[in-house]
Design a protein around this motif. Structure first.
Motif, PDB file in Angstrom:
ATOM      1  N   VAL A  41      43.606  30.151  31.046  1.00 58.27           N
ATOM      2  CA  VAL A  41      43.957  30.274  29.634  1.00 58.27           C
ATOM      3  C   VAL A  41      44.499  28.945  29.099  1.00 58.27           C
ATOM      4  N   ALA A  55      46.625  35.685  41.516  1.00 58.78           N
ATOM      5  CA  ALA A  55      45.892  36.051  40.305  1.00 58.78           C
ATOM      6  C   ALA A  55      46.599  35.611  39.023  1.00 58.78           C
ATOM      7  N   ILE A  71      45.488  41.569  26.562  1.00 61.24           N
ATOM      8  CA  ILE A  71      44.835  42.158  27.728  1.00 61.24           C
ATOM      9  C   ILE A  71      45.193  41.429  29.016  1.00 61.24           C
ATOM     10  N   GLY A  72      46.133  40.498  28.919  1.00 59.70           N
ATOM     11  CA  GLY A  72      46.545  39.718  30.087  1.00 59.70           C
ATOM     12  C   GLY A  72      46.991  40.541  31.283  1.00 59.70           C
ATOM     13  N   TYR A 125      44.910  33.007  36.317  1.00 56.79           N
ATOM     14  CA  TYR A 125      44.710  33.464  34.940  1.00 56.79           C
ATOM     15  C   TYR A 125      45.398  32.526  33.957  1.00 56.79           C
ATOM     16  N   PHE A 167      44.023  36.998  24.653  1.00 63.53           N
ATOM     17  CA  PHE A 167      44.428  36.804  26.042  1.00 63.53           C
ATOM     18  C   PHE A 167      45.805  37.403  26.317  1.00 63.53           C
ATOM     19  N   ALA A 170      46.262  43.579  32.102  1.00 60.90           N
ATOM     20  CA  ALA A 170      45.125  44.307  32.680  1.00 60.90           C
ATOM     21  C   ALA A 170      44.226  43.371  33.478  1.00 60.90           C
ATOM     22  N   ILE A 171      44.013  42.164  32.971  1.00 62.38           N
ATOM     23  CA  ILE A 171      43.174  41.199  33.685  1.00 62.38           C
ATOM     24  C   ILE A 171      43.840  40.784  34.989  1.00 62.38           C
ATOM     25  N   MET A 172      45.159  40.528  34.942  1.00 65.95           N
ATOM     26  CA  MET A 172      45.858  40.121  36.161  1.00 65.95           C
ATOM     27  C   MET A 172      45.868  41.235  37.201  1.00 65.95           C
ATOM     28  N   THR A 173      45.978  42.486  36.756  1.00 64.62           N
ATOM     29  CA  THR A 173      45.929  43.606  37.690  1.00 64.62           C
ATOM     30  C   THR A 173      44.548  43.712  38.321  1.00 64.62           C
ATOM     31  N   ALA A 174      43.510  43.548  37.508  1.00 66.46           N
ATOM     32  CA  ALA A 174      42.150  43.621  38.034  1.00 66.46           C
ATOM     33  C   ALA A 174      41.880  42.478  39.010  1.00 66.46           C
ATOM     34  N   LEU A 175      42.340  41.272  38.676  1.00 70.30           N
ATOM     35  CA  LEU A 175      42.143  40.149  39.585  1.00 70.30           C
ATOM     36  C   LEU A 175      42.957  40.323  40.866  1.00 70.30           C
TER      37      LEU A 175
END
Length: 50
Positions: free
Chosen positions: A32, A24, A6-7, A28, A3, A9-14
């Motif tokens: 987690v 976002a 890639i955190g 996230y 987590f 990247a996930i926050m940017t995608a969200l």
């Protein structure tokens, strides 16, 4: 470890999803934290020690 790596990247995608928007990172981190808490309780219930 997964987590944290890639955190961003996930926050940017969200953040690109209009429903989540600026919240976002909060969503996230909350997810987690809940997963970590569930893991802690599961490990303690199984009796696993370090």
């Amino acid at each position: 470890m997964v987590f944290g790596g890639i955190g961003p990247a996930i926050m940017t995608a969200l953040g690109t999803i209009a429903f989540f928007g600026d919240m976002a990172p909060g969503y996230y981190l909350s997810l987690v934290a809940l997963l970590s808490l569930a893991s802690l309780f599961t490990i303690r219930k199984l009796g696993v020690t370090a």
